[in-house]
Design a protein around this motif. Structure first.
Motif, PDB file in Angstrom:
ATOM      1  N   LEU A  49       8.447  10.150  -1.949  1.00  0.00           N
ATOM      2  CA  LEU A  49       7.682   9.710  -0.783  1.00  0.00           C
ATOM      3  C   LEU A  49       8.451   8.640  -0.007  1.00  0.00           C
ATOM      4  CD1 LEU A  49       4.145   9.549  -2.456  1.00  0.00           C
ATOM      5  CD2 LEU A  49       5.249  11.466  -1.286  1.00  0.00           C
ATOM      6  N   LYS A  50       8.051   8.423   1.233  1.00  0.00           N
ATOM      7  CA  LYS A  50       8.732   7.450   2.101  1.00  0.00           C
ATOM      8  C   LYS A  50       7.768   6.318   2.432  1.00  0.00           C
ATOM      9  CE  LYS A  50      10.910   7.052   6.671  1.00  0.00           C
ATOM     10  NZ  LYS A  50      11.712   5.913   6.240  1.00  0.00           N
ATOM     11  N   VAL A  51       8.145   5.092   2.108  1.00  0.00           N
ATOM     12  CA  VAL A  51       7.267   3.938   2.332  1.00  0.00           C
ATOM     13  C   VAL A  51       7.410   3.447   3.771  1.00  0.00           C
ATOM     14  CG1 VAL A  51       6.678   1.598   1.600  1.00  0.00           C
ATOM     15  CG2 VAL A  51       7.435   3.290  -0.087  1.00  0.00           C
ATOM     16  N   ALA A  52       6.297   3.475   4.508  1.00  0.00           N
ATOM     17  CA  ALA A  52       6.299   3.014   5.900  1.00  0.00           C
ATOM     18  C   ALA A  52       5.725   1.612   6.029  1.00  0.00           C
ATOM     19  CB  ALA A  52       5.497   3.976   6.770  1.00  0.00           C
ATOM     20  N   ARG A  95       7.359  -1.438  -6.244  1.00  0.00           N
ATOM     21  CA  ARG A  95       6.392  -0.474  -5.708  1.00  0.00           C
ATOM     22  C   ARG A  95       7.079   0.577  -4.828  1.00  0.00           C
ATOM     23  NH1 ARG A  95       2.774  -3.606  -7.770  1.00  0.00           N
ATOM     24  NH2 ARG A  95       0.557  -3.061  -7.754  1.00  0.00           N
ATOM     25  N   VAL A  96       8.051   0.132  -4.051  1.00  0.00           N
ATOM     26  CA  VAL A  96       8.800   1.080  -3.219  1.00  0.00           C
ATOM     27  C   VAL A  96       9.530   2.092  -4.111  1.00  0.00           C
ATOM     28  CG1 VAL A  96      10.731   1.306  -1.606  1.00  0.00           C
ATOM     29  CG2 VAL A  96       9.024  -0.489  -1.256  1.00  0.00           C
ATOM     30  N   ALA A  97      10.105   1.608  -5.211  1.00  0.00           N
ATOM     31  CA  ALA A  97      10.825   2.496  -6.133  1.00  0.00           C
ATOM     32  C   ALA A  97       9.880   3.530  -6.741  1.00  0.00           C
ATOM     33  CB  ALA A  97      11.495   1.681  -7.239  1.00  0.00           C
ATOM     34  N   ALA A  98       8.632   3.131  -7.020  1.00  0.00           N
ATOM     35  CA  ALA A  98       7.652   4.064  -7.607  1.00  0.00           C
ATOM     36  C   ALA A  98       7.332   5.187  -6.630  1.00  0.00           C
ATOM     37  CB  ALA A  98       6.374   3.314  -7.985  1.00  0.00           C
ATOM     38  N   ALA A  99       7.196   4.848  -5.346  1.00  0.00           N
ATOM     39  CA  ALA A  99       6.895   5.866  -4.331  1.00  0.00           C
ATOM     40  C   ALA A  99       8.112   6.740  -4.057  1.00  0.00           C
ATOM     41  CB  ALA A  99       6.413   5.202  -3.049  1.00  0.00           C
ATOM     42  N   GLU A 100       9.265   6.095  -3.892  1.00  0.00           N
ATOM     43  CA  GLU A 100      10.477   6.852  -3.577  1.00  0.00           C
ATOM     44  C   GLU A 100      10.902   7.733  -4.746  1.00  0.00           C
ATOM     45  OE1 GLU A 100      13.321   3.976  -2.181  1.00  0.00           O
ATOM     46  OE2 GLU A 100      12.462   3.969  -0.141  1.00  0.00           O
ATOM     47  N   GLY A 101      10.637   7.273  -5.954  1.00  0.00           N
ATOM     48  CA  GLY A 101      10.945   8.076  -7.144  1.00  0.00           C
ATOM     49  C   GLY A 101      10.138   9.362  -7.174  1.00  0.00           C
ATOM     50  N   SER A 114       3.161  -4.511  10.782  1.00  0.00           N
ATOM     51  CA  SER A 114       3.570  -3.720  11.937  1.00  0.00           C
ATOM     52  C   SER A 114       2.666  -2.504  12.129  1.00  0.00           C
ATOM     53  CB  SER A 114       5.021  -3.273  11.799  1.00  0.00           C
ATOM     54  OG  SER A 114       5.156  -2.388  10.717  1.00  0.00           O
ATOM     55  N   GLU A 115       2.486  -2.115  13.368  1.00  0.00           N
ATOM     56  CA  GLU A 115       1.530  -1.056  13.688  1.00  0.00           C
ATOM     57  C   GLU A 115       2.151   0.323  13.441  1.00  0.00           C
ATOM     58  OE1 GLU A 115       0.194  -1.703  17.635  1.00  0.00           O
ATOM     59  OE2 GLU A 115      -0.582  -3.685  17.192  1.00  0.00           O
ATOM     60  N   ARG A 116       1.284   1.255  13.090  1.00  0.00           N
ATOM     61  CA  ARG A 116       1.728   2.620  12.819  1.00  0.00           C
ATOM     62  C   ARG A 116       0.722   3.579  13.450  1.00  0.00           C
ATOM     63  NH1 ARG A 116       6.164   1.167  12.104  1.00  0.00           N
ATOM     64  NH2 ARG A 116       7.119   0.574  10.150  1.00  0.00           N
ATOM     65  N   SER A 117       1.211   4.686  13.980  1.00  0.00           N
ATOM     66  CA  SER A 117       0.290   5.684  14.484  1.00  0.00           C
ATOM     67  C   SER A 117       0.578   7.060  13.899  1.00  0.00           C
ATOM     68  CB  SER A 117       0.350   5.753  16.011  1.00  0.00           C
ATOM     69  OG  SER A 117       1.659   6.063  16.414  1.00  0.00           O
ATOM     70  N   LYS A 118       1.741   7.227  13.266  1.00  0.00           N
ATOM     71  CA  LYS A 118       2.064   8.509  12.649  1.00  0.00           C
ATOM     72  C   LYS A 118       1.221   8.694  11.381  1.00  0.00           C
ATOM     73  CE  LYS A 118       6.861   8.456  14.285  1.00  0.00           C
ATOM     74  NZ  LYS A 118       8.270   8.373  13.854  1.00  0.00           N
ATOM     75  N   PRO A 119       1.093   9.936  10.892  1.00  0.00           N
ATOM     76  CA  PRO A 119       0.324  10.187   9.664  1.00  0.00           C
ATOM     77  C   PRO A 119       0.818   9.314   8.511  1.00  0.00           C
ATOM     78  CG  PRO A 119       0.855  12.257  10.733  1.00  0.00           C
ATOM     79  CD  PRO A 119       1.596  11.188  11.490  1.00  0.00           C
ATOM     80  N   ARG A 153       4.818  10.132   4.220  1.00  0.00           N
ATOM     81  CA  ARG A 153       4.847   8.706   4.594  1.00  0.00           C
ATOM     82  C   ARG A 153       3.639   8.000   3.973  1.00  0.00           C
ATOM     83  NH1 ARG A 153       6.843   6.698   9.309  1.00  0.00           N
ATOM     84  NH2 ARG A 153       4.763   6.006   9.867  1.00  0.00           N
ATOM     85  N   VAL A 154       3.892   6.862   3.340  1.00  0.00           N
ATOM     86  CA  VAL A 154       2.810   6.188   2.626  1.00  0.00           C
ATOM     87  C   VAL A 154       2.735   4.700   2.979  1.00  0.00           C
ATOM     88  CG1 VAL A 154       2.949   7.802   0.688  1.00  0.00           C
ATOM     89  CG2 VAL A 154       4.221   5.644   0.577  1.00  0.00           C
ATOM     90  N   ALA A 155       1.537   4.147   2.778  1.00  0.00           N
ATOM     91  CA  ALA A 155       1.318   2.700   2.847  1.00  0.00           C
ATOM     92  C   ALA A 155       0.955   2.235   1.446  1.00  0.00           C
ATOM     93  CB  ALA A 155       0.193   2.377   3.825  1.00  0.00           C
ATOM     94  N   LEU A 156       1.644   1.210   0.967  1.00  0.00           N
ATOM     95  CA  LEU A 156       1.396   0.630  -0.349  1.00  0.00           C
ATOM     96  C   LEU A 156       0.813  -0.771  -0.182  1.00  0.00           C
ATOM     97  CD1 LEU A 156       4.841   1.442  -2.034  1.00  0.00           C
ATOM     98  CD2 LEU A 156       2.758   2.820  -2.150  1.00  0.00           C
TER      99      LEU A 156
END
Length: 356
Positions: free
Chosen positions: A165-168, A156-162, A7-12, A79-82
């Motif tokens: 951070l918010k996984v986008a 991986r989501v748990a590693a970021a959220e821990g 899915s496309e993203r344009s936010k930071p 906001r992060v991309a993993l």
């Protein structure tokens, strides 16, 4: 069921590469003329036991490394991309009727997925993207389907959220490398257009090989070889701890015999691995030649490696730098960016998801 492979993203968005031995982050912005700007990057080392064969086995260790990398990045963005390793994702291209409603396409994607995913569908996440018109039939479209076990994504989501951070976006490492390759290829003649280019990404314990023809990924494989073998040899030869060996490998301070007795044999072994990958590719595909080799990963900048690989393979060999045409934040040291760039390919490709 569905999640954000495509899915496309344009936010930071911060690109976060969780690999064996470190967490790497890249933050990009875009200028008024559309050019990328390297806002910042960070690398946080962690125990090689935290991620094994692409799987997170020491969640607390990874969370700690993600926290440290984010702090080093000095950003407010959360906001992060993993990315998942390509081995954790099943992908397949299928042909579907053009003009279908999204809900009808989703239903058909599930039907298709049932045929080739060896797990119950309630155990996997699926996403799809229409690539374009089907070859030879304008009434049909080519659709790329990607699926992965939920547990692989959740780790991986748990590693970021821990780390707060918010996984986008959850992407695939090979797709992120492909995005960064298009930037790094600008250093090649004709930006690699119409040519065959091999990217050799030497990680801590694994080397990933990707081959692109005319900018399209045509081949990939991984080999059990990486920079950790150099660390072990330093440790064995000079009687230091793993941590001390890692620091010395990066910062120097080893005895004079290091280069001739340890580093040079490692460079020769790594060159042999590249030659094997090249031979495997030309023997197992329709392509009989590679014009260029891009070296990526933490070992790419070892002095003498690129010239030895070029000599042995007869392919133009350069060190990958996806930031070469970017403006760079003035607080970053240009020479350090060049030295670190080869190891930041995946994180850079993930950060680019903001601009899809």
């Amino acid at each position: 069921m569905k999640f954000d492979f495509f899915s496309e993203r344009s936010k930071p968005l911060i690109g976060v590469d969780i690999s064996s031995g470190s967490v790497k982050m890249v933050e990009l912005t875009q200028g008024s003329k559309g050019a990328y700007h390297l806002q910042g990057y960070a690398v946080a080392a962690m125990s090689k036991d935290a991620v094994v064969d692409g799987n997170i086995v020491g969640l607390d260790l990874v969370v700690d490394a993600v926290k440290r990398a984010w702090k080093l990045l000095s950003t407010r963005e959360k906001r992060v991309a993993l990315a998942l390793p390509a081995t954790a994702v099943i992908t397949k291209k299928v042909i579907m009727q053009g003009g279908m409603r999204e809900e009808d396409m989703e239903f058909q994607v599930e039907s298709e997925a049932n045929q080739y995913i060896p797990f119950p569908l309630d155990e996997v996440n699926i996403d799809f993207q229409v690539i374009g018109p089907a070859p030879g039939n304008p009434d049909e479209v080519e659709v790329l389907i990607a699926a992965s076990r939920k547990e692989k994504i959740e780790d991986r989501v748990a590693a970021a959220e821990g780390a707060g951070l918010k996984v986008a976006v959850v992407d695939v490492e090979s797709y992120a490398t492909e995005a960064a390759f298009l930037l790094a290829a600008t250093e090649l003649p004709k930006s690699g257009k119409g040519q065959t280019v091999m990217v050799v990404d030497v990680g801590n314990v694994m080397t990933n090989v990707y081959v692109f023809h005319d900018g399209q990924l045509v081949h990939s494989r991984e080999q059990a070889f990486g920079g950790y073998q150099l660390t072990l040899e330093i440790q064995r030869r000079f009687g230091v701890s793993t941590e001390e060996a890692e620091i010395a490998k990066r910062n120097g301070g080893l005895p004079d015999s290091y280069e001739s007795e340890v580093l040079q044999p490692f460079v020769e072994s790594l060159t042999q691995e590249v030659m094997r990958s090249l031979q495997f590719f030309t023997n197992s595909t329709q392509y009989n030649k590679v014009e260029h080799i891009l070296l990526a990963g933490g070992c790419a900048s070892i002095p003498g490696l690129a010239s030895l690989v070029q000599e042995k393979t007869q392919a133009n060999t350069v060190i990958a730098n996806p930031f070469s045409r970017m403006t760079v934040n003035s607080r970053l040291k240009q020479q350090q960016v060049i030295a670190d760039a080869p190891a930041l390919m995946i994180a850079c490709g993930l950060a680019m998801r903001r601009f899809d």
